[in-house]
Design a protein around this motif. Structure first.
Motif, PDB file in Angstrom:
ATOM      1  N   HIS A 183       0.671  -1.050  -0.206  1.00 18.39           N
ATOM      2  CA  HIS A 183       0.004   0.059  -0.025  1.00 18.39           C
ATOM      3  C   HIS A 183       0.809   1.252   0.059  1.00 18.39           C
ATOM      4  CE1 HIS A 183      -3.585  -2.485   0.898  1.00 18.39           C
ATOM      5  NE2 HIS A 183      -2.578  -3.265   1.785  1.00 18.39           N
ATOM      6  N   CYS A 218      -4.670   5.655   0.056  1.00 23.01           N
ATOM      7  CA  CYS A 218      -3.741   4.532  -0.078  1.00 23.01           C
ATOM      8  C   CYS A 218      -3.192   5.082  -1.874  1.00 23.01           C
ATOM      9  CB  CYS A 218      -4.409   3.405  -0.411  1.00 23.01           C
ATOM     10  SG  CYS A 218      -3.143   1.983  -0.942  1.00 23.01           S
ATOM     11  N   GLU A 220      -1.152   3.209  -3.765  1.00 22.32           N
ATOM     12  CA  GLU A 220      -0.799   1.963  -4.319  1.00 22.32           C
ATOM     13  C   GLU A 220      -1.894   1.386  -4.958  1.00 22.32           C
ATOM     14  OE1 GLU A 220       2.827   1.613  -4.972  1.00 22.32           O
ATOM     15  OE2 GLU A 220       1.690   0.241  -6.467  1.00 22.32           O
ATOM     16  N   LEU A 221      -1.979   0.958  -6.010  1.00 16.56           N
ATOM     17  CA  LEU A 221      -3.106   0.122  -6.475  1.00 16.56           C
ATOM     18  C   LEU A 221      -2.925  -1.263  -5.697  1.00 16.56           C
ATOM     19  CD1 LEU A 221      -5.556  -0.406  -8.257  1.00 16.56           C
ATOM     20  CD2 LEU A 221      -4.027  -1.173 -10.035  1.00 16.56           C
ATOM     21  N   CYS A 222      -4.037  -1.696  -4.820  1.00 21.21           N
ATOM     22  CA  CYS A 222      -3.602  -2.755  -3.976  1.00 21.21           C
ATOM     23  C   CYS A 222      -4.695  -3.734  -4.044  1.00 21.21           C
ATOM     24  CB  CYS A 222      -3.571  -2.193  -2.352  1.00 21.21           C
ATOM     25  SG  CYS A 222      -4.986  -1.329  -1.769  1.00 21.21           S
ATOM     26  N   HIS A 226      -9.214  -0.644  -3.354  1.00 20.70           N
ATOM     27  CA  HIS A 226      -8.219   0.367  -3.293  1.00 20.70           C
ATOM     28  C   HIS A 226      -8.862   1.665  -3.264  1.00 20.70           C
ATOM     29  CE1 HIS A 226      -4.641   2.907  -4.243  1.00 20.70           C
ATOM     30  NE2 HIS A 226      -5.464   3.266  -5.265  1.00 20.70           N
ATOM     31  N   MET A 229      -9.888   2.890   0.039  1.00 19.34           N
ATOM     32  CA  MET A 229      -8.962   2.784   1.255  1.00 19.34           C
ATOM     33  C   MET A 229      -8.487   4.231   1.479  1.00 19.34           C
ATOM     34  SD  MET A 229      -5.695   0.347   1.328  1.00 19.34           S
ATOM     35  CE  MET A 229      -4.586   0.283   2.910  1.00 19.34           C
TER      36      MET A 229
HETATM   37 CU   LIG Z   1      -4.289   0.777  -2.242  1.00 17.66          CU
END
Ligand SMILES: [Cu+2]
Length: 315
Positions: A183, A218, A220-222, A226, A229
């Motif tokens: 993340h 967040c 970061e593509l998680c 996402h 988040m």
């Molecule tokens: Cu994310």
């Protein structure tokens, strides 16, 4: 006669130069006067925005120069009717020009990189003058953030929260972890971002400088959840922060888990944060969280359906 001929040939170059200078001036003015970013809410933000301004001033004229030369050449040296069979003049290079266009970008890049490095060191350095840092543990997990204030910070029982509360003017060191995938801790108003990497603790320093509530996202593509988040950062006065910590440490009345218990959301009897006006009530926080969870679950179900639809029948 030859002189006036040269002057005639140079006229389009002069026009292109003037147009380019005007375009560069407009580009720099737009880059510097439009507020592209949210309010500066940390002492680090100001330094990073200054770096951005310097990069705008350095890069806009280069962009305009390259674009102008390309467009001018396309127009000036275009093929005219009857020239289909003609070849261009043989070119043997121009040493002076080549030295110039190698040395100038190299010098510019080295200076900008050095400046960026100095800013980075400055932003990441420990607070000077004996100021003590406050530690906050940040944990990312699909698809929510948890903030934990250790006993060394609270001076009592540790506190867990799903929104971040920070006292204004207090240097903070974030210890960032992830329980599953990568993340990224991102607070645009602080201009700071760092990855939360499973199995590692990454660190970030910030000194909140402006009261208010800001986005914590967040970056970061998680996974499917996402976009959900995200939560809030509340920068409050030191007194309001202490009151909020105390309210989180008080045991809940009646049934329900204690609000400070690890991983437990505040119980039904948990008092709302004392920082009234800046803090969402516990119930709203819970609702927001379960809403994020629901959206994430819905996304996962959607993916299952899609995956099922893609399979050949009978397999
Ligand atoms: Cu994310």
């Amino acid at each position: 006669m030859e002189r006036s001929g040269a002057a005639m040939r140079n006229r389009p170059v002069l026009v292109a130069f003037v147009l380019g200078a005007v375009a560069a001036a407009i580009g720099i003015a737009l880059g510097l006067t439009i507020h592209w970013f949210p309010a500066q809410a940390s002492t680090q933000a100001k330094k990073i925005d200054t770096l951005y301004d310097v990069l705008v001033v350095a890069s806009v004229p280069i962009f305009v120069l390259v674009t102008t030369v390309v467009l001018f050449s396309v127009w000036r040296f275009r093929m005219r009717p009857g020239e289909e069979e003609r070849d261009g003049p043989p070119i043997h290079g121009n040493t002076k020009l080549e030295v110039l266009w190698t040395a100038f970008p190299a010098a510019l890049l080295i200076s900008l990189c050095s400046y960026a490095y100095v800013v980075l060191r400055d932003v990441e350095k420990k607070p000077s003058g004996g100021a003590t840092e406050m530690n906050v543990d940040v944990t990312g997990q699909q698809f929510e953030w948890k903030f934990s204030y250790p006993a060394s910070t609270t001076g009592g029982a540790p506190v867990q929260a799903t929104q971040l509360y920070l006292p204004q003017g207090q240097p903070v060191r974030f210890n960032v972890r992830s329980l599953d995938v990568i993340h990224a801790f991102y607070v645009p108003a602080f201009r700071l971002q760092i990855d939360a990497v499973p199995g590692q603790t990454t660190n970030l320093r910030a000194t909140p400088s402006r009261l208010g509530t800001y986005v914590f996202a967040c970056a970061e593509l998680c996974g499917l959840g996402h976009p959900a988040m995200r939560t809030s950062v509340h920068v409050v006065s030191p007194a309001a922060f202490r009151a909020w910590l105390r309210s989180q440490q008080q045991p809940a009345g009646g049934q329900g888990p204690p609000p400070g218990g690890p991983g437990a959301p505040p119980g039904p009897g948990a008092p709302a944060p004392a920082a009234a006006g800046t803090g969402a009530p516990a119930a709203a926080r819970r609702a927001g969280r379960s809403d994020a969870r629901r959206r994430a679950d819905a996304g996962a179900r959607g993916a299952d359906t899609l995956a099922g639809a893609g399979r050949p029948a009978g397999s």
